[in-house]
Design an enzyme around this catalytic site. Structure first.
Site, PDB file in Angstrom:
ATOM      1  N   SER A  27       0.829  -1.211   0.000  1.00  0.00           N
ATOM      2  CA  SER A  27       0.000   0.000   0.000  1.00  0.00           C
ATOM      3  C   SER A  27       0.865   1.264   0.000  1.00  0.00           C
ATOM      4  O   SER A  27       0.589   2.221  -0.733  1.00  0.00           O
ATOM      5  CB  SER A  27      -0.900   0.036   1.245  1.00  0.00           C
ATOM      6  OG  SER A  27      -1.864  -0.972   1.168  1.00  0.00           O
ATOM      7  N   ARG A  31       1.545   4.245  -3.088  1.00  0.00           N
ATOM      8  CA  ARG A  31       1.341   5.681  -2.852  1.00  0.00           C
ATOM      9  C   ARG A  31       2.626   6.467  -3.075  1.00  0.00           C
ATOM     10  O   ARG A  31       2.604   7.509  -3.739  1.00  0.00           O
ATOM     11  CB  ARG A  31       0.786   5.891  -1.439  1.00  0.00           C
ATOM     12  CG  ARG A  31      -0.681   5.431  -1.357  1.00  0.00           C
ATOM     13  CD  ARG A  31      -1.070   5.046   0.044  1.00  0.00           C
ATOM     14  NE  ARG A  31      -2.499   4.816   0.190  1.00  0.00           N
ATOM     15  CZ  ARG A  31      -3.114   3.655  -0.069  1.00  0.00           C
ATOM     16  NH1 ARG A  31      -2.418   2.617  -0.526  1.00  0.00           N
ATOM     17  NH2 ARG A  31      -4.418   3.523   0.116  1.00  0.00           N
ATOM     18  N   GLY A  98      -6.103  -3.402  -8.058  1.00  0.00           N
ATOM     19  CA  GLY A  98      -7.225  -2.506  -7.789  1.00  0.00           C
ATOM     20  C   GLY A  98      -6.746  -1.158  -7.273  1.00  0.00           C
ATOM     21  O   GLY A  98      -7.309  -0.113  -7.604  1.00  0.00           O
ATOM     22  N   ARG A 126     -13.931  -6.512 -10.947  1.00  0.00           N
ATOM     23  CA  ARG A 126     -14.099  -5.825  -9.652  1.00  0.00           C
ATOM     24  C   ARG A 126     -14.878  -4.511  -9.814  1.00  0.00           C
ATOM     25  O   ARG A 126     -14.821  -3.863 -10.851  1.00  0.00           O
ATOM     26  CB  ARG A 126     -12.721  -5.605  -9.010  1.00  0.00           C
ATOM     27  CG  ARG A 126     -12.051  -6.950  -8.743  1.00  0.00           C
ATOM     28  CD  ARG A 126     -10.722  -6.809  -8.098  1.00  0.00           C
ATOM     29  NE  ARG A 126     -10.826  -6.187  -6.789  1.00  0.00           N
ATOM     30  CZ  ARG A 126      -9.780  -5.848  -6.062  1.00  0.00           C
ATOM     31  NH1 ARG A 126      -8.555  -6.056  -6.512  1.00  0.00           N
ATOM     32  NH2 ARG A 126      -9.942  -5.288  -4.882  1.00  0.00           N
ATOM     33  N   SER A 169     -13.362   2.283   2.292  1.00  0.00           N
ATOM     34  CA  SER A 169     -12.366   1.901   1.289  1.00  0.00           C
ATOM     35  C   SER A 169     -11.262   2.944   1.223  1.00  0.00           C
ATOM     36  O   SER A 169     -11.502   4.109   0.892  1.00  0.00           O
ATOM     37  CB  SER A 169     -13.025   1.771  -0.088  1.00  0.00           C
ATOM     38  OG  SER A 169     -12.028   1.747  -1.088  1.00  0.00           O
ATOM     39  N   GLN A 171      -8.929   2.894  -0.886  1.00  0.00           N
ATOM     40  CA  GLN A 171      -8.654   3.181  -2.295  1.00  0.00           C
ATOM     41  C   GLN A 171      -9.571   4.299  -2.791  1.00  0.00           C
ATOM     42  O   GLN A 171      -9.134   5.209  -3.500  1.00  0.00           O
ATOM     43  CB  GLN A 171      -8.845   1.921  -3.133  1.00  0.00           C
ATOM     44  CG  GLN A 171      -7.808   0.854  -2.803  1.00  0.00           C
ATOM     45  CD  GLN A 171      -8.056  -0.468  -3.505  1.00  0.00           C
ATOM     46  OE1 GLN A 171      -9.060  -0.638  -4.192  1.00  0.00           O
ATOM     47  NE2 GLN A 171      -7.142  -1.407  -3.332  1.00  0.00           N
ATOM     48  N   ASP A 319      -7.443  -7.704   4.526  1.00  0.00           N
ATOM     49  CA  ASP A 319      -6.457  -8.489   3.765  1.00  0.00           C
ATOM     50  C   ASP A 319      -5.905  -9.678   4.556  1.00  0.00           C
ATOM     51  O   ASP A 319      -5.312 -10.588   3.978  1.00  0.00           O
ATOM     52  CB  ASP A 319      -5.296  -7.592   3.310  1.00  0.00           C
ATOM     53  CG  ASP A 319      -5.754  -6.573   2.264  1.00  0.00           C
ATOM     54  OD1 ASP A 319      -6.822  -6.766   1.662  1.00  0.00           O
ATOM     55  OD2 ASP A 319      -5.032  -5.576   2.067  1.00  0.00           O
ATOM     56  N   LYS A 346     -12.774  -8.945  -3.822  1.00  0.00           N
ATOM     57  CA  LYS A 346     -11.312  -8.742  -3.882  1.00  0.00           C
ATOM     58  C   LYS A 346     -10.788  -9.452  -5.131  1.00  0.00           C
ATOM     59  O   LYS A 346     -11.548  -9.705  -6.060  1.00  0.00           O
ATOM     60  CB  LYS A 346     -10.666  -9.262  -2.596  1.00  0.00           C
ATOM     61  CG  LYS A 346     -11.045  -8.444  -1.362  1.00  0.00           C
ATOM     62  CD  LYS A 346     -10.504  -7.037  -1.432  1.00  0.00           C
ATOM     63  CE  LYS A 346     -10.899  -6.208  -0.239  1.00  0.00           C
ATOM     64  NZ  LYS A 346     -10.488  -4.807  -0.364  1.00  0.00           N
ATOM     65  N   ARG A 350     -13.177 -14.206  -1.982  1.00  0.00           N
ATOM     66  CA  ARG A 350     -12.337 -14.859  -0.972  1.00  0.00           C
ATOM     67  C   ARG A 350     -13.146 -15.648   0.044  1.00  0.00           C
ATOM     68  O   ARG A 350     -12.605 -16.564   0.676  1.00  0.00           O
ATOM     69  CB  ARG A 350     -11.435 -13.820  -0.282  1.00  0.00           C
ATOM     70  CG  ARG A 350     -10.319 -13.334  -1.202  1.00  0.00           C
ATOM     71  CD  ARG A 350      -9.406 -12.313  -0.565  1.00  0.00           C
ATOM     72  NE  ARG A 350      -8.270 -12.034  -1.449  1.00  0.00           N
ATOM     73  CZ  ARG A 350      -7.472 -10.978  -1.347  1.00  0.00           C
ATOM     74  NH1 ARG A 350      -7.681 -10.081  -0.394  1.00  0.00           N
ATOM     75  NH2 ARG A 350      -6.472 -10.817  -2.187  1.00  0.00           N
TER      76      ARG A 350
HETATM   77  C1  S3P Z   1      -5.777  -1.081  -0.105  1.00  0.00           C
HETATM   78  C2  S3P Z   1      -7.018  -0.998   0.446  1.00  0.00           C
HETATM   79  C3  S3P Z   1      -7.891  -2.165   0.636  1.00  0.00           C
HETATM   80  C4  S3P Z   1      -7.110  -3.468   0.564  1.00  0.00           C
HETATM   81  C5  S3P Z   1      -6.176  -3.495  -0.594  1.00  0.00           C
HETATM   82  C6  S3P Z   1      -5.181  -2.357  -0.530  1.00  0.00           C
HETATM   83  C7  S3P Z   1      -4.996   0.157  -0.258  1.00  0.00           C
HETATM   84  O1  S3P Z   1      -8.900  -2.158  -0.355  1.00  0.00           O
HETATM   85  O2  S3P Z   1      -7.971  -4.568   0.522  1.00  0.00           O
HETATM   86  O3  S3P Z   1      -5.451  -4.719  -0.607  1.00  0.00           O
HETATM   87  O4  S3P Z   1      -3.768   0.085  -0.486  1.00  0.00           O
HETATM   88  O5  S3P Z   1      -5.593   1.230  -0.154  1.00  0.00           O
HETATM   89  P1  S3P Z   1     -10.192  -1.205  -0.243  1.00  0.00           P
HETATM   90  O6  S3P Z   1      -9.720   0.172  -0.143  1.00  0.00           O
HETATM   91  O7  S3P Z   1     -10.955  -1.439  -1.488  1.00  0.00           O
HETATM   92  O8  S3P Z   1     -10.910  -1.675   0.966  1.00  0.00           O
END
Ligand code: S3P
Length: 433
Positions: A27, A31, A98, A126, A169, A171, A319, A346, A350
């Protein structure tokens, strides 16, 4: 298209012992890579994620005009575009990631031009409606195919919004913040559960100003980002496989150092403690506002107990749930998971895949729309496991296989490289047979 998959045989282990240092958090690497590519100047990152997902982010940002190089010592250098990308001729390939698709969409929505983002078969299933809604409210135009990728964005100047994420979320939160960064006025994102806050910390590290409350974050744009040099903490979601594996063997002792311990990510340590594992955290320090430390884990004499994961905890541990479910048959009292419906969207479904693979190992499990009940005190046997091309399923069942009766074959084991190419080598290093 047929892609070759690789199987891996996992033999049972007697114990887990040793010390590890893990590649950088996925993550945070996404970023740092994305912000550096957008910023002004050249950033350098040590311990950057070695996973294919973060390579997808870097490749997309290169296609948009950034320069990326991986030096011999593993350092990644990124020279940014100084706030203005060059629209690419070809679609931007987000691979299996994603995070790349959703976060980059926010960045591109405020850029003049048309951008098309594509992904592999899993990513193309997704949900992407969750980014279309806020970005269209800000004034961008997004075209999806039945709610999915390919995503085509017609970007340009946007208006600020005050947006509450319907499903927690990180993301989506990041997507809106990256659009807000480039938008005149104040953009606010509100969330009912505090999701991982790496974007907030990274934006500040790159020089942006943000305002945070308990349940919201606001950014007043437009703001410029400036290059940084940073260490990427070890990935705690990758560590979860080893921490859970260590919990399975009396006499195990494992130390993982330089691990990311950001409080929005480290709940696994509380869950393992609730299960009875002995956890110590040493050498805490902070780098670019990210907490880093060494974690030592040892299993309890009487074996792991039982626990329930629901509510906000389920969202924050999303996760780590597959590996927790995979070790649950070996606990004394089982593990109950609820409020985790997001697991179904995901890299694979899962919930369904964990249930199917546990059953293949002869374990009992009850599947719910939003979770699983896995009773404890079971004796799973080795089996053929279907990873479903999902990295976390491949790794979770490699851990379950360590305590099974007989060998286990993980089909599609190469998926581990999405987040953690070194996984099987490191597992061999610390598993005593
Ligand atoms: C992530 C956020 C999570 C996580 C993904 C990584 C991120 O997803 O499951 O593996 O790096 O922001 P969501 O934001 O969709 O919950």
């Amino acid at each position: 298209m047929h892609t070759a998959t690789q199987d891996r045989i996992i033999r049972p282990a007697r114990n887990l012992y040793g010390s590890l240092r893990l590649p950088g958090d996925k993550s945070i690497s996404h970023r740092y890579g994305m912000l550096a590519a957008f910023a002004e100047g050249t950033s350098h990152f040590t311990n950057f994620s070695t996973g294919a997902d973060c390579a997808s982010t870097l490749a997309c940002m290169q296609a948009l005009g950034a320069t990326v190089s991986r030096q011999n010592d593993g350092t990644v250098a990124v020279t940014g575009v100084g706030g203005r990308v060059t629209p690419a001729n070809d679609p931007l390939d987000c691979g299996n990631s994603g995070s790349t698709m959703r976060m980059m969409s926010g960045l591109l929505a405020a850029q003049p031009g048309t951008f098309t983002l594509i992904g592999d078969a899993s990513l193309s299933r997704r949900p992407m409606e969750r980014i279309r809604k806020p970005l269209e409210q800000m004034g961008a135009r997004l075209t999806l195919t039945e709610g999915h990728a390919p995503v085509t964005i017609e970007g340009g100047p946007l208006s600020p919004i005050d947006y509450t994420t319907p499903v927690p979320s990180a993301q989506v939160k990041t997507c809106v913040l990256l659009a807000g960064l480039q938008t005149s006025g104040e953009t606010t994102v509100r969330e009912s559960v505090r999701t991982r806050d790496h974007s907030e910390l990274a934006l500040r590290a790159f020089g942006a100003d943000l305002m945070r409350t308990l349940d919201s974050v606001s950014i007043a744009g437009p703001q410029k980002l400036h290059a940084i040099d940073a260490f990427v903490p070890g990935d705690i979601s990758s560590a979860s496989f080893f921490l859970c594996a260590a919990g399975l063997f009396r006499g195990s002792s494992l130390v993982i150092d330089s691990l990311g311990l950001n409080p929005t990510r480290a709940m696994l340590l509380d869950v393992l403690t609730a299960l009875g594992a002995h956890i110590s955290v040493l050498n805490l320090e902070e780098k670019n506002a990210e907490l880093i430390g060494a974690v030592q884990v040892a299993a309890p004499e009487e074996g792991l107990g039982s626990t329930e994961i629901s509510g906000a905890l389920a969202a924050q541990l999303i996760d780590e749930l597959p590996v927790l479910a995979a070790i649950a048959p070996y606990t004394r009292g089982g593990i109950r998971i609820r409020d985790a419906k997001e697991l179904r969207v995901k890299e694979s479904d899962r919930i369904a895949l964990v249930a199917r693979n546990l059953r293949a190992m002869g374990a009992e499990v009850e599947e719910f729309d939003d979770g699983l009940d896995v009773p404890g005190g079971q004796k799973p046997h080795g089996a053929v496991i279907d990873s479903g091309g999902d990295h976390r399923i491949a790794m979770a069942f490699s851990v379950a296989a360590l305590r099974a009766e007989g060998d286990t074959r993980i089909e599609g084991a190469e998926a581990a490289a999405i987040s953690f190419p070194e996984f099987f080598d490191l597992l061999d290093q610390v598993a005593e047979r």
